[in-house]
Design an enzyme around this catalytic site. Structure first.
Site, PDB file in Angstrom:
ATOM      1  N   GLU A 169       7.270  -3.777  55.164  1.00 37.50           N
ATOM      2  CA  GLU A 169       6.501  -5.028  55.159  1.00 37.50           C
ATOM      3  C   GLU A 169       6.402  -5.684  56.540  1.00 37.50           C
ATOM      4  O   GLU A 169       6.608  -6.888  56.676  1.00 37.50           O
ATOM      5  CB  GLU A 169       7.132  -6.027  54.179  1.00 37.50           C
ATOM      6  CG  GLU A 169       7.107  -5.520  52.757  1.00 37.50           C
ATOM      7  CD  GLU A 169       7.781  -6.452  51.769  1.00 37.50           C
ATOM      8  OE1 GLU A 169       7.212  -6.678  50.697  1.00 37.50           O
ATOM      9  OE2 GLU A 169       8.880  -6.952  52.068  1.00 37.50           O
TER      10      GLU A 169
HETATM   11  C1  NGO Z   1      10.223  -5.280  48.324  1.00 32.95           C
HETATM   12  C2  NGO Z   1      10.531  -5.991  49.612  1.00 32.95           C
HETATM   13  C3  NGO Z   1      11.831  -6.779  49.551  1.00 32.95           C
HETATM   14  C4  NGO Z   1      11.919  -7.582  48.263  1.00 32.95           C
HETATM   15  C5  NGO Z   1      11.742  -6.657  47.082  1.00 32.95           C
HETATM   16  C6  NGO Z   1      11.793  -7.399  45.774  1.00 32.95           C
HETATM   17  C7  NGO Z   1      10.957  -3.785  49.830  1.00 32.95           C
HETATM   18  C8  NGO Z   1      11.322  -2.482  50.377  1.00 32.95           C
HETATM   19  N1  NGO Z   1      10.677  -4.875  50.518  1.00 32.95           N
HETATM   20  O1  NGO Z   1      10.907  -4.023  48.509  1.00 32.95           O
HETATM   21  O2  NGO Z   1      11.904  -7.629  50.675  1.00 32.95           O
HETATM   22  O3  NGO Z   1      13.159  -8.220  48.194  1.00 32.95           O
HETATM   23  O4  NGO Z   1      10.533  -5.947  47.144  1.00 32.95           O
HETATM   24  O5  NGO Z   1      11.560  -6.601  44.669  1.00 32.95           O
END
Ligand code: NGO
Length: 524
Positions: free
Chosen positions: A337
């Site tokens: 992200e």
């Molecule tokens: C995503 C995000 C995390 C969140 C999570 C919650 C990833 C790899 N990045 O997973 O920051 O906490 O979802 O489900």
């Protein structure tokens, strides 16, 4: 009585082909008899037969000095509920009732984690190539005793183990769980309890997500404000909680996990998810101005400053200190992200940082976005997407990248079971027990061959978790499903469903607040 190995092998049948044990009639006086194969994860071969073994006050645990650690774990597991002393001895007296642990060459097929379990009238033997295998065998043995064995106080029960033989070894080398320490800090004792709980299912890696936008949870001596500020009270989501692991506490957790044959994988997420670091050290932003602390659950808004040299000094210091306190092979550097980093900057960053992990003797590990960087060819990428193909990851795999499977819509333990689940998120969908079980880590991604898949991991993000009870409610029973996908070669919902139903009383005896899915007929 010992049965010669050759005789055992001659009758070896895969579990699926083994005749089903007749269902035992339940009676008020005695709980249903445990079937030898009623174990999670399902063993490779189960050969029921012969008399039960009875654990009595005279039983001894026989183990060589090299296997003392496993013997101690076994004794600790059996003493509270039985009240027996279960002494650990190098050689059992002739004729004694004995649980015997032995290492030696038991066949290459069993690898470092496989084991052979034999149950006879006066003797249980667990044999393996090494201690990790013995420990796995001990976890199987625990599940073959009545559920009351998991109580922490003395119980009255007939401590019988069903007769027969089990030969067992894992499908995948990597069977992980992840706990997010950043969104809510869970103190070391809770992490230890979680280690105990997951080790029962032969999970062998625990990934700790140690830094994120809200907080920083691991002491780094060269950048002390990371934890002074980023680990202060109020740095959890919604300002609830805070805290961090000192190096001594982290090392203690590493040891505690290793004693249960679990390897800790530390994660520092970058170049995104770094707001807490930038609050503590404003020089890590491009304009040098500290951002406000954030305890909301937004993602994708922070980024290290890719063009500044101090960024790489920071990253290298953190990697060096983390590598020095981590004996395991992997160091996870996040990479998910990074919406606040341009794609070009992201590549520049990963091309520089992935090799830094190798410089400190570790294999780089990151979320699957790292696969875009050529330097990820020697790394492990953790797939967390919702799709059944991923071209970037598939291309990286042809250059050598290995994959751990954590598809968010199947393996994320933080997603709700259904719309009524009181805690958890739902962005990836609702994940009932059957959903968590009904997929194959080796074939889910159509463009990634099973040979590139190291294994599977069940992440538990902690945006909505406050306490141990919350961890347990979301993790169990789904963690058991993911653990079976990682260990077992058989995949059979009806079988899993019935073994899981039988497992419920064990969680009750341990005081684990698991989710009583209506998909399962829970034994009482
Ligand atoms: C995503 C995000 C995390 C969140 C999570 C919650 C990833 C790899 N990045 O997973 O920051 O906490 O979802 O489900």
């Amino acid at each position: 009585m010992r049965v010669p190995l050759a005789a055992l092998l001659a009758v070896a049948l895969p579990l699926a082909a083994a005749p089903a044990a007749a269902p035992a009639a339940a009676s008020a006086a005695a709980p249903a008899k445990i079937a030898l194969g009623s174990v999670i994860p399902a063993p490779v071969e189960v050969h029921p037969g012969g008399p039960d073994f009875r654990l009595t006050k005279g039983t001894v645990i026989e183990a060589p000095a090299t296997a003392l650690n496993v013997a101690r774990r076994l004794a600790e597991a059996l003493r509270p509920a039985t009240g027996y002393s279960l002494p650990i001895v190098a050689h059992a007296p002739r004729g004694a009732s004995v649980i015997s642990l032995a290492t030696g060459a038991v066949g290459a097929r069993l690898g470092s984690e496989g084991y052979r379990l034999g149950v006879r009238a006066s003797e249980v033997t667990v044999r393996a190539n090494g201690n990790a295998g013995l420990f796995a065998g001990v976890q199987t043995l625990r599940q073959l005793l009545p559920a009351a064995i998991d109580a922490s106080t003395r119980q009255h029960a007939r401590w019988a183990v069903p007769g027969g033989d089990i030969v067992d070894y894992p499908r995948f080398a990597y069977r992980g769980a992840m706990l997010d320490e950043a969104r809510h800090f869970h103190p070391p004792d809770d992490v230890k309890r979680y280690i105990d709980e997951i080790s029962r299912f032969k999970v062998n890696y625990l990934h700790l997500h140690l830094a994120d936008d809200q907080g920083w949870r691991i002491q780094i001596d060269s950048w002390p404000r990371l934890t002074e500020i980023g680990g202060a009270p109020g740095t959890g989501v919604d300002g609830v909680g805070g805290g961090y692991l000192t190096k001594a506490q982290y090392r203690d957790l590493v040891r505690y996990a290793a004693d249960r044959y679990i390897t800790i994988v530390p994660e520092i997420d970058m170049p995104g998810h770094v707001n807490a670091a930038q609050v503590a050290y404003p020089e890590l932003t491009c304009d040098g101005v500290a951002p406000p602390p954030r305890t909301d659950t937004d993602v994708g808004y922070s980024s290290l400053c890719i063009g500044k040299e101090i960024t790489y000094k920071f990253v290298e210091d953190v990697i060096r200190e983390l590598a020095a306190m981590t004996p395991g092979p992997y160091l996870h550097i996040g990479g998910d992200e990074a919406q606040a980093t341009t794609p070009a900057d992201y590549l520049t960053f990963e091309q520089r940082v992935l090799p830094l992990v190798a410089k400190y003797g570790k294999t780089a590990y990151g979320w699957n976005e790292i696969a875009a960087a050529p330097a990820a060819s020697t790394a492990v990428a953790q797939y967390w997407g919702l799709d059944t193909s991923n071209a970037t990851l598939a291309a990286a795999v042809t250059h050598g990248t290995k994959v751990v499977m954590s598809p968010a819509n199947l393996a994320y333990l933080d997603q709700k079971y259904n719309p009524d689940t009181p805690i958890g998120l739902d962005w990836a969908g609702f994940i009932e027990v059957r959903t968590a079980y009904d997929w194959d880590p080796g074939t889910l991604l159509s463009d990634v061959p099973a040979s590139a898949v190291l294994g599977v991991e069940a992440p538990l993000w902690s945006e909505t978790l406050r306490k141990m009870d919350d961890i347990e409610f979301l993790a169990f029973p789904r963690l058991a499903a993911i653990a079976e996908l990682g260990w077992s070669r058989t995949h059979d919902w009806d079988s899993f469903r019935s073994r899981l139903g039988a497992y419920g009383p064990r969680w009750d005896a341990q005081g684990v607040d698991f989710y009583r899915s209506t998909q399962i007929d829970w034994a009482s």
